[in-house]
Enzyme design. Structure first.
Site, PDB file in Angstrom:
ATOM      1  CE  LYS A 147     -12.810  -6.868   6.770  1.00  0.00           C
ATOM      2  NZ  LYS A 147     -11.621  -7.644   7.111  1.00  0.00           N
ATOM      3  CG  HIS A 201      -6.593  -1.282   0.747  1.00  0.00           C
ATOM      4  ND1 HIS A 201      -5.270  -1.217   1.098  1.00  0.00           N
ATOM      5  CD2 HIS A 201      -7.161  -0.152   1.221  1.00  0.00           C
ATOM      6  CE1 HIS A 201      -5.048  -0.106   1.778  1.00  0.00           C
ATOM      7  NE2 HIS A 201      -6.177   0.571   1.867  1.00  0.00           N
ATOM      8  CD  GLN A 261      -1.305  -9.166  -0.221  1.00  0.00           C
ATOM      9  OE1 GLN A 261      -1.032  -8.011  -0.505  1.00  0.00           O
ATOM     10  NE2 GLN A 261      -1.904  -9.491   0.901  1.00  0.00           N
ATOM     11  CB  CYS A 292      -0.987   0.027   1.166  1.00  0.00           C
ATOM     12  SG  CYS A 292      -1.706  -1.542   1.594  1.00  0.00           S
ATOM     13  NE  ARG A 300       1.644  -8.926   5.441  1.00  0.00           N
ATOM     14  CZ  ARG A 300       0.359  -8.724   5.168  1.00  0.00           C
ATOM     15  NH1 ARG A 300      -0.556  -9.439   5.807  1.00  0.00           N
ATOM     16  NH2 ARG A 300      -0.023  -7.821   4.302  1.00  0.00           N
ATOM     17  CG  HIS A 306      -3.423  -0.239  -3.060  1.00  0.00           C
ATOM     18  ND1 HIS A 306      -2.318  -1.049  -3.151  1.00  0.00           N
ATOM     19  CD2 HIS A 306      -3.934  -0.426  -1.812  1.00  0.00           C
ATOM     20  CE1 HIS A 306      -2.169  -1.688  -2.006  1.00  0.00           C
ATOM     21  NE2 HIS A 306      -3.124  -1.336  -1.175  1.00  0.00           N
ATOM     22  CG  ASP A 343      -1.506  -5.452  -2.483  1.00  0.00           C
ATOM     23  OD1 ASP A 343      -2.717  -5.275  -2.297  1.00  0.00           O
ATOM     24  OD2 ASP A 343      -0.626  -5.067  -1.693  1.00  0.00           O
TER      25      ASP A 343
END
Length: 657
Positions: free
Chosen positions: A471, A517, A388, A341, A370, A392, A390
Site C-alpha cells: 500500500k 482500496h 468515509q 468493502c 466501529r 474500491h 471510501d
RNA sequence: GCUGACGUAGCUCAAUUGGCAGAGCACCUGAUUUGUAAUCAGGCGGUUGCCAGUUCGAUUCUGGCCGUCAGCUCCA
C-alpha cells in the site's frame, strides 16, 4: 549490533578528505582531540561510516569519520537519550524502589519507563526535574563499559526488566553499560560526554505504558520530557505546544459553535447548524470531484454475520463491531457495517462485468460504526460513528500501474485544495501474508513504478503492508507541522478470491480482478478536525459556516441591510444579518471572534450609493474597510467560492484588482 | 480495555480544613441607535456528572458507575 574488530589498524577519512590511521580500539575522543582541543569541547558524538556513536565507544572499523556538534541534527537524539538516563538517575535518588525499563529518545523528546508500587504524581515530576538539575550540575561523565553477561547479570540483579532484556541479547553481541554518577544502565549508547551537556529540558507528563508494549503484561509508569541544546529551541517548542492547544479542534469547535459530543452517544458527533454547513460543503466538494470518473453507490448499513464470515471480520474484528439482536434467532447475528468493502463486492458480483468496464470505481459516503475502546476515543479524531470517502476499484492486473498513478494524482490534488502537503509512504509485504511471491513482486513493482512516475519523494516502510497487498499511505502535514495519516491506496489480491469476484476477458473466459482500496480524507470527521486546526478556524470562504455577516449601523439602514442580505442569500451564499440593538463595535468584535470571512457594514453612505463597506477577516482591528458596489462584491465572492480559493480577495476595490 | 488526572451555571473558571456555592462572558428584560474589534443597569440560571456508603450534616471523605483528557494497547 556493533561489529567485532577485524582490522588491527584503522584508516579514518575525515570530511575534508584527509585520512588518519589509528590502532583498532582507539577512542573517538582521542581522534577528535588530535584534530583540535576546542572541537573536543564542542563534540557531542561522532558519525562513523554513517552510524552515530559516542566519543567513548572504541573504534572498530575503517571508514568515514565526522564529528557531531550541537549543530548537527543527529546529535539531538544523543542528548535526549542521555536526558532519559539523567531522568532515571534523578528518579532513583528520589524513589530508590523504582525499577527501570527502557528510556529512549523519541521525535519530540524522550521518555523513561519505571516500575513502581505507587504511581507518580505531578509533584513527583517537579521533584524529579529539580533532582535532574542537580545531576547535571554534578557533571558526571557517561562512562561506558563493555562487560560479560555474568557481570551484567550481577549489576542488574535488582532490575528484573533489565535482566529480561539482557537474556534476549545474542551470544555474540557486545554488552555495554553506561554509568553516570550513581546510576548504571544496560545500554548500547550513544551518550553525550557528561551530564552537564544537558541544559535545557522539561518533564512534560506521565502516563501508563505496558512493558514491551504488550497489553497482557504489567503497566509501567512512563515519564515524558523534552530537551534541546539551545534555550530558544526549548522555548519555541513549548510555545508551539501552546499554539497547538489554542487551535485544538475541540476548543475551536466550541468557540465557533461547530459541534458537540454528549455522554448519551460517546464517540459520535452532534453537528450544529454551522458545523453541518462545513460538513456539507466538504461533502459537496468530494462528490463533485468524483462525479466524472467514479460511480457513487449506497449500500445497507446493517448486515447479517454471513457476510462478515466471508470477509473474515467476524472472527477477527467482532469485538469492535456494533452487534444487533436478531429477533428470530435471539442472537446478535447482525452488525452495523464497520467498512464498505464487502458491500461493494456484493454489488459488483451481482452481475457479469466485461473487461471493457474496468477499471470500475465504486465510491460510497455511508455512515460507518466501529466500537472503539473507550480509552481510544478522542474528539473528532477517533470516533465510533463516521463517514468515509471510501472507494474500491475493480481492475485488471495490467491496469494497476495506470490506476495507481491516476489515484495518486487525484489524492494529491485533493489535498492541494486545502493547502495541505503530504508525504508518501510505500509499505511492502509483511511477514504474515497471503498470495505468492510472484504476485507480490508484480504488485510491489506496479505500485513502485506509479510512485516514481510522480517524481515525488517517498519513504519505504518495509514489511508494513496489509496482509493482502502492498500500500501507499499519505501523511498530511498541517500548518504547524504535525503529521496525520489520511489517504491510502491498497492493493488487494485476497478479497477478490474470498468473494469470488470475476470479469469476462477479451478471450471470453472468466478472470479474477484485482481490488484497490482507496480513501482520501480517511474519515470526514477526522478530516474536519484537521482542517479546523490547519486553518485555526479561519476557513476559506467555500468552507466557512457563515460567509458574510451584514451589520446595519442603525435601524435606519436596516431595510438596505435586509436588501443586501437577500441579494447575497438568493445568490446561494451563507449569510447572516446582525441588526441587534448592540453597538457596532460589539457586533464587529463578535463577527471577528466567529472568524466570519467578510463583514459588511452598511449606513447612510452605502445605502445612498448602493455599495457595501467590506471588512475582511485577518486585516486587523484598525482596518479601513473598502466601499465596493454590492454587485461587484457579490460576483467576486461567488468567484472565490466557486474556485475554492484559499485566500480572501472579494473585498478588494476594482482599481486594485 | 489498561495507568493516571479531571468532572462546580450554556462557556471559562473561583470557593468549601465536612456547615447558606460565586465571578466574568453568554442568555432574558429595560435603557442606549451607535461609521468599525465587548455600552449601561437589572434579572434568570446549580439536586456541584450519576448511584451508594460514612456522618447530625457530603459539593467536599470512601466505594462503584458514566464521561472527558494525557498516554499505552488497538485502528480492518
Amino acid at each position: 549490533m556493533i561489529d567485532r574488530p577485524t582490522e588491527s589498524t584503522l584508516t579514518l577519512t575525515l570530511p575534508d578528505g584527509s585520512q588518519r590511521t589509528v590502532p583498532a580500539g582507539t577512542l573517538p575522543s582521542d581522534v577528535v582531540k588530535s584534530i583540535g582541543e576546542r572541537l573536543l569541547q564542542a563534540a557531542v558524538a561522532v558519525e562513523v561510516n554513517g552510524a552515530i556513536q559516542d566519543l567513548v565507544t572504541p573504534l572498530r572499523a575503517s571508514g568515514t569519520f565526522r564529528v557531531l556538534t550541537d549543530r548537527d541534527a543527529p546529535a539531538l537524539d544523543v542528548l535526549r537519550h542521555s536526558a532519559a538516563h539523567i531522568l532515571a538517575t534523578a528518579v532513583r535518588r528520589v524513589r530508590p524502589d523504582a525499577k527501570i525499563g527502557f528510556g529512549p529518545a523519541i521525535d519530540e523528546g524522550f521518555y523513561y519507563d519505571f516500575e513502581v508500587a505507587e504511581s507518580f504524581t505531578p509533584e513527583d515530576l517537579s521533584a524529579f526535574e529539580n533532582e535532574m538539575r542537580k545531576v547535571t550540575a554534578e557533571k558526571y561523565p557517561f562512562v561506558r563499559e563493555e562487560v560479560s553477561r555474568a557481570e551484567a547479570q550481577q549489576r542488574f540483579v535488582d532490575d528484573p526488566l533489565k535482566l529480561e532484556r539482557l537474556s534476549e541479547l545474542g551470544e555474540d553481541e557486545i554488552i555495554s553499560t553506561y554509568t553516570d554518577g550513581p546510576f548504571v544502565d544496560l545500554c548500547r549508547g550513544p551518550h553525550v560526554p557528561d551530564t552537564s551537556r544537558l541544559k535545557h529540558f522539561k518533564l512534560t507528563h506521565t502516563a501508563g505504558a505496558y512493558w514491551r508494549g504488550d497489553s497482557k503484561r504489567q503497566m509501567l509508569q512512563r515519564i515524558y520530557g523534552t530537551a534541546f541544546f539551545k534555550k530558544e529551541d526549548l522555548d519555541a517548542y513549548l510555545t508551539r505546544i501552546e499554539e497547538a492547544k489554542k487551535r485544538d479542534h475541540r476548543v475551536v469547535g466550541r468557540q465557533l459553535d461547530l459541534f458537540m459530543m454528549h455522554p448519551s452517544s460517546p464517540g459520535a458527533v452532534f453537528w450544529t447548524e454551522r458545523g453541518t454547513a462545513v460538513y456539507n460543503a466538504l461533502n459537496d466538494f468530494i462528490r463533485e470531484r468524483q462525479r466524472d470518473d467514479f460511480h457513487e453507490i449506497k449500500t445497507p448499513l446493517l448486515y447479517n454475520k454471513d457476510l462478515w464470515e466471508i470477509s473474515g471480520h467476524w472472527g477477527k474484528y467482532r469485538e469492535n463491531m456494533f452487534l444487533v439482536l436478531d429477533k428470530e434467532t435471539g442472537e446478535h447475528d447482525f452488525s452495523l457495517k464497520p467498512m464498505n468493502c464487502p458491500s461493494h463486492y456484493l454489488l459488483y458480483q451481482s452481475k457479469k462485468h466485461s473487461y471493457r468496464e474496468l477499471p470500475l470505481r465504486y465510491v460510497t459516503f455511508d455512515v460507518l460504526h466501529r466500537n472503539e475502546l473507550t480509552g481510544a476515543l478522542s474528539g473528532l479524531t477517533r470516533v465510533r460513528q463516521f463517514q468515509q470517502d471510501d472507494c474500491h476499484v475493480f481492475l485488471r492486473e495490467d491496469q494497476i500501474k495506470d490506476e495507481v498513478h491516476f489515484l495518486l494524482r487525484f489524492i494529491l490534488s485533493y489535498y492541494e485544495t486545502f493547502g495541505l502537503t503530504s508525504n508518501l509512504k510505500f509499505a511492502t509485504r509483511p511477514a504474515v501474508r497471503v498470495g505468492t511471491d510472484d504476485m507480490w513482486d508484480r504488485a510491489e513493482s506496479s505500485l513502485k513504478a506509479a510512485l516514481e512516475a510522480t517524481g515525488m519523494k517517498y519513504e519505504l516502510k518495509e514489511g508494513d503492508g496489509a496482509f493482502y497487498g502492498p500500500k501507499i499511505d499519505f501523511d498530511v502535514t498541517d500548518s504547524i507541522g504535525r503529521p496525520w495519516q489520511l489517504g491510502t491506496i491498497q492493493l488487494d489480491y485476497s478479497n477478490p478470491e474470498r468473494f469470488d469476484l470475476s470479469y469476462v476477458g477479451e478471450d471470453n473466459a472468466s478472470h479474477r480482478p484485482v481490488v484497490i482500496h482507496r480513501a482520501v480524507s480517511g474519515s470526514l470527521e477526522r478530516f474536519i478536525a484537521i482542517l479546523i486546526e490547519h486553518f485555526a478556524g479561519a476557513f476559506p470562504v467555500w468552507l466557512a459556516p457563515e460567509q458574510v455577516r451584514i451589520l446595519p449601523i442603525t435601524d435606519d439602514y436596516r431595510a438596505y441591510a435586509e436588501q443586501v442580505t437577500k441579494r447575497l442569500y438568493d445568490a446561494g451564499l451563507r449569510v447572516h444579518l446582525d441588526a441587534r440593538a448592540e453597538t457596532l463595535k460589539y457586533r464587529v468584535a463578535e463577527g471577528a471572534r466567529m472568524k466570519v470571512p467578510y463583514m459588511i457594514v452598511v449606513g447612510k453612505r452605502e445605502a445612498e450609493q448602493g455599495t457595501v463597506a467590506v471588512n475582511v477577516r485577518g486585516a486587523g482591528e484598525k482596518q479601513k474597510p473598502n466601499a465596493v458596489p454590492l454587485e461587484e462584491f457579490l460576483s467576486r465572492i461567488l468567484e472565490e467560492h466557486r474556485t475554492r480559493a484559499l485566500t480572501l480577495s472579494a473585498h478588494a476595490r476594482a482599481a486594485e484588482a
